[in-house]
Design a protein around this motif. Structure first.
Motif, PDB file in Angstrom:
ATOM      1  N   SER A   1      70.364  -0.345 -10.756  1.00  0.00           N
ATOM      2  CA  SER A   1      70.006   0.590 -11.815  1.00  0.00           C
ATOM      3  C   SER A   1      69.986  -0.196 -13.110  1.00  0.00           C
ATOM      4  O   SER A   1      70.792  -1.100 -13.309  1.00  0.00           O
ATOM      5  N   VAL A   2      69.071   0.160 -13.996  1.00  0.00           N
ATOM      6  CA  VAL A   2      68.900  -0.625 -15.217  1.00  0.00           C
ATOM      7  C   VAL A   2      68.990   0.303 -16.422  1.00  0.00           C
ATOM      8  O   VAL A   2      68.133   0.320 -17.292  1.00  0.00           O
ATOM      9  N   GLY A   3      70.039   1.099 -16.458  1.00  0.00           N
ATOM     10  CA  GLY A   3      70.281   1.918 -17.626  1.00  0.00           C
ATOM     11  C   GLY A   3      69.141   2.866 -17.978  1.00  0.00           C
ATOM     12  O   GLY A   3      68.880   3.146 -19.132  1.00  0.00           O
ATOM     13  N   GLY A   4      68.424   3.337 -16.972  1.00  0.00           N
ATOM     14  CA  GLY A   4      67.334   4.262 -17.229  1.00  0.00           C
ATOM     15  C   GLY A   4      66.023   3.597 -17.573  1.00  0.00           C
ATOM     16  O   GLY A   4      65.016   4.274 -17.748  1.00  0.00           O
ATOM     17  N   ALA A   5      66.005   2.282 -17.698  1.00  0.00           N
ATOM     18  CA  ALA A   5      64.753   1.592 -18.018  1.00  0.00           C
ATOM     19  C   ALA A   5      63.777   1.718 -16.855  1.00  0.00           C
ATOM     20  O   ALA A   5      64.161   1.820 -15.701  1.00  0.00           O
ATOM     21  N   SER A   6      62.488   1.722 -17.191  1.00  0.00           N
ATOM     22  CA  SER A   6      61.453   1.890 -16.169  1.00  0.00           C
ATOM     23  C   SER A   6      60.722   0.574 -15.964  1.00  0.00           C
ATOM     24  O   SER A   6      60.172   0.011 -16.900  1.00  0.00           O
ATOM     25  N   PHE A   7      60.746   0.066 -14.718  1.00  0.00           N
ATOM     26  CA  PHE A   7      60.083  -1.193 -14.389  1.00  0.00           C
ATOM     27  C   PHE A   7      59.229  -1.012 -13.135  1.00  0.00           C
ATOM     28  O   PHE A   7      59.296  -1.799 -12.209  1.00  0.00           O
ATOM     29  N   GLU A   8      58.389   0.037 -13.117  1.00  0.00           N
ATOM     30  CA  GLU A   8      57.620   0.336 -11.915  1.00  0.00           C
ATOM     31  C   GLU A   8      56.649  -0.775 -11.533  1.00  0.00           C
ATOM     32  O   GLU A   8      56.267  -0.915 -10.378  1.00  0.00           O
ATOM     33  N   ALA A   9      56.230  -1.580 -12.513  1.00  0.00           N
ATOM     34  CA  ALA A   9      55.181  -2.563 -12.260  1.00  0.00           C
ATOM     35  C   ALA A   9      55.690  -3.837 -11.609  1.00  0.00           C
ATOM     36  O   ALA A   9      54.904  -4.722 -11.299  1.00  0.00           O
ATOM     37  N   VAL A  10      56.996  -3.947 -11.404  1.00  0.00           N
ATOM     38  CA  VAL A  10      57.544  -5.164 -10.829  1.00  0.00           C
ATOM     39  C   VAL A  10      58.271  -4.858  -9.525  1.00  0.00           C
ATOM     40  O   VAL A  10      58.525  -3.713  -9.187  1.00  0.00           O
ATOM     41  N   SER A  11      58.624  -5.919  -8.809  1.00  0.00           N
ATOM     42  CA  SER A  11      59.221  -5.791  -7.485  1.00  0.00           C
ATOM     43  C   SER A  11      60.698  -5.409  -7.565  1.00  0.00           C
ATOM     44  O   SER A  11      61.336  -5.570  -8.612  1.00  0.00           O
ATOM     45  N   PRO A  12      61.276  -4.927  -6.457  1.00  0.00           N
ATOM     46  CA  PRO A  12      62.724  -4.707  -6.409  1.00  0.00           C
ATOM     47  C   PRO A  12      63.513  -5.978  -6.733  1.00  0.00           C
ATOM     48  O   PRO A  12      64.599  -5.904  -7.314  1.00  0.00           O
ATOM     49  N   ARG A  13      62.971  -7.120  -6.365  1.00  0.00           N
ATOM     50  CA  ARG A  13      63.627  -8.392  -6.670  1.00  0.00           C
ATOM     51  C   ARG A  13      63.726  -8.599  -8.191  1.00  0.00           C
ATOM     52  O   ARG A  13      64.759  -8.996  -8.708  1.00  0.00           O
ATOM     53  N   ALA A  14      62.661  -8.285  -8.917  1.00  0.00           N
ATOM     54  CA  ALA A  14      62.676  -8.397 -10.371  1.00  0.00           C
ATOM     55  C   ALA A  14      63.625  -7.377 -10.995  1.00  0.00           C
ATOM     56  O   ALA A  14      64.323  -7.666 -11.977  1.00  0.00           O
ATOM     57  N   ILE A  15      63.649  -6.180 -10.429  1.00  0.00           N
ATOM     58  CA  ILE A  15      64.565  -5.158 -10.949  1.00  0.00           C
ATOM     59  C   ILE A  15      66.017  -5.577 -10.732  1.00  0.00           C
ATOM     60  O   ILE A  15      66.890  -5.308 -11.567  1.00  0.00           O
ATOM     61  N   SER A  16      66.292  -6.276  -9.623  1.00  0.00           N
ATOM     62  CA  SER A  16      67.639  -6.814  -9.422  1.00  0.00           C
ATOM     63  C   SER A  16      67.999  -7.807 -10.518  1.00  0.00           C
ATOM     64  O   SER A  16      69.133  -7.832 -11.005  1.00  0.00           O
ATOM     65  N   LEU A  17      67.032  -8.650 -10.908  1.00  0.00           N
ATOM     66  CA  LEU A  17      67.267  -9.571 -12.019  1.00  0.00           C
ATOM     67  C   LEU A  17      67.610  -8.800 -13.294  1.00  0.00           C
ATOM     68  O   LEU A  17      68.540  -9.158 -14.020  1.00  0.00           O
ATOM     69  N   ALA A  18      66.851  -7.753 -13.565  1.00  0.00           N
ATOM     70  CA  ALA A  18      67.104  -6.951 -14.758  1.00  0.00           C
ATOM     71  C   ALA A  18      68.501  -6.330 -14.720  1.00  0.00           C
ATOM     72  O   ALA A  18      69.215  -6.319 -15.732  1.00  0.00           O
ATOM     73  N   SER A  19      68.900  -5.833 -13.568  1.00  0.00           N
ATOM     74  CA  SER A  19      70.231  -5.238 -13.434  1.00  0.00           C
ATOM     75  C   SER A  19      71.326  -6.263 -13.669  1.00  0.00           C
ATOM     76  O   SER A  19      72.323  -5.992 -14.360  1.00  0.00           O
ATOM     77  N   ALA A  20      71.152  -7.458 -13.103  1.00  0.00           N
ATOM     78  CA  ALA A  20      72.144  -8.517 -13.289  1.00  0.00           C
ATOM     79  C   ALA A  20      72.241  -8.920 -14.755  1.00  0.00           C
ATOM     80  O   ALA A  20      73.337  -9.163 -15.283  1.00  0.00           O
ATOM     81  N   ILE A  21      71.109  -8.992 -15.434  1.00  0.00           N
ATOM     82  CA  ILE A  21      71.098  -9.379 -16.850  1.00  0.00           C
ATOM     83  C   ILE A  21      71.709  -8.285 -17.716  1.00  0.00           C
ATOM     84  O   ILE A  21      72.445  -8.569 -18.674  1.00  0.00           O
TER      85      ILE A  21
END
Length: 274
Positions: A69-89
């Protein structure tokens, strides 16, 4: 075809600074690679960059599928792998911010970050700040990230040329960093590896002082360790006034695995010199 990854990194205190606020780390087993450039007085910058590297690496080592989960941010255009990066950051940002709030000598500390997550012949990137990721493919170099810096904001708005930005005394002023606010939004993108592609993750102590042609030349050799050493030496020769850090990844044919990766596969890499 599923590729295998060769990696090597290096960091140097440089010619001017009294301590090294850069940190890097990677874990081949989990396919995660991180470079950070800290900022803050009394060695707080080094603390912030280390928190960022450790948090992102630990996140990928313990991550369970589909729990991001990324604090409600929307990243529909990228992969689950990229969203994992966002969550870690986001987690790294929160940890740095809270540590700075608890400790007076760490108040206001922060860090840039560039990170790559690899899965077979695919990779995702994320960045906050002015550290960079380059792709070198068949001797041609492409910058994959956009600096979150004051001068590059001016360039994007048409108020300054690239040449003016490169000469500006405001190059080191960044407009987005980990830890300075309670939330942060990284830039994300997905890419595909080709055989023999090389990725360079580096801090601005390298990117501001080593020309693209020199980068492409340096990575065009078998040893990535030697390439890292050559790039650090080139930054010093260019009179870099900052810490210097680089992390190189090369996409290799699976047939190389038993020849050179047996000792590397699954082994972490971390900052070892100052």
């Amino acid at each position: 075809m599923s590729l295998v990854i060769q990696a090597a990194g290096g960091t140097d205190i440089g010619l001017v600074r009294k301590n090294n606020e850069d940190n890097f780390g990677y874990d081949l087993r989990h396919g995660i690679f991180v470079v950070c450039d800290g900022m803050g007085g009394q060695q707080a910058g080094e603390i912030a960059s280390k928190i960022a590297v450790d948090t992102v690496l630990d996140y990928f080592r313990r991550k369970e599928p589909n729990v991001d989960s990324v604090g409600g941010a929307s990243f529909e255009a990228v992969s689950p792998r990229a969203i994992s990066l966002a969550s870690a950051i986001q987690l790294a940002n929160q940890t740095i911010h809270e540590s700075g709030a608890r400790n007076a000598n760490q108040a206001g500390m922060g860090s840039t970050i560039v990170a790559v997550a690899v899965d077979g012949d695919l990779f995702s990137i994320a960045n906050v700040g002015d550290s960079r990721i380059y792709l070198i493919r068949k001797n041609e170099i492409t910058q994959l990230t956009s600096d979150h810096s004051l001068v590059m904001e001016q360039v994007r708005r048409g108020l300054m040329t690239i040449e003016e930005a490169e000469q500006s005394k405001m190059q080191n002023v960044i407009v987005r960093a980990l830890g300075t606010d309670d939330t942060v939004e990284p830039d994300l993108a997905d890419h595909e590896f080709n055989l023999d592609d090389v990725l360079l993750l580096c801090t601005d102590g390298m990117s501001r002082y080593v020309k693209n042609e020199k980068i492409a030349e340096a990575v065009n050799q078998e040893s990535l360790e030697k390439a890292c050493a050559d790039l650090i030496a080139a930054a010093k020769s260019g009179n870099s006034d900052d810490n210097i850090t680089c992390l190189l990844l090369r996409a290799m044919h699976p047939s190389w695995k038993d020849r050179i990766f047996g000792r590397l596969s699954g082994q972490p890499g971390q900052k070892t010199s100052t």
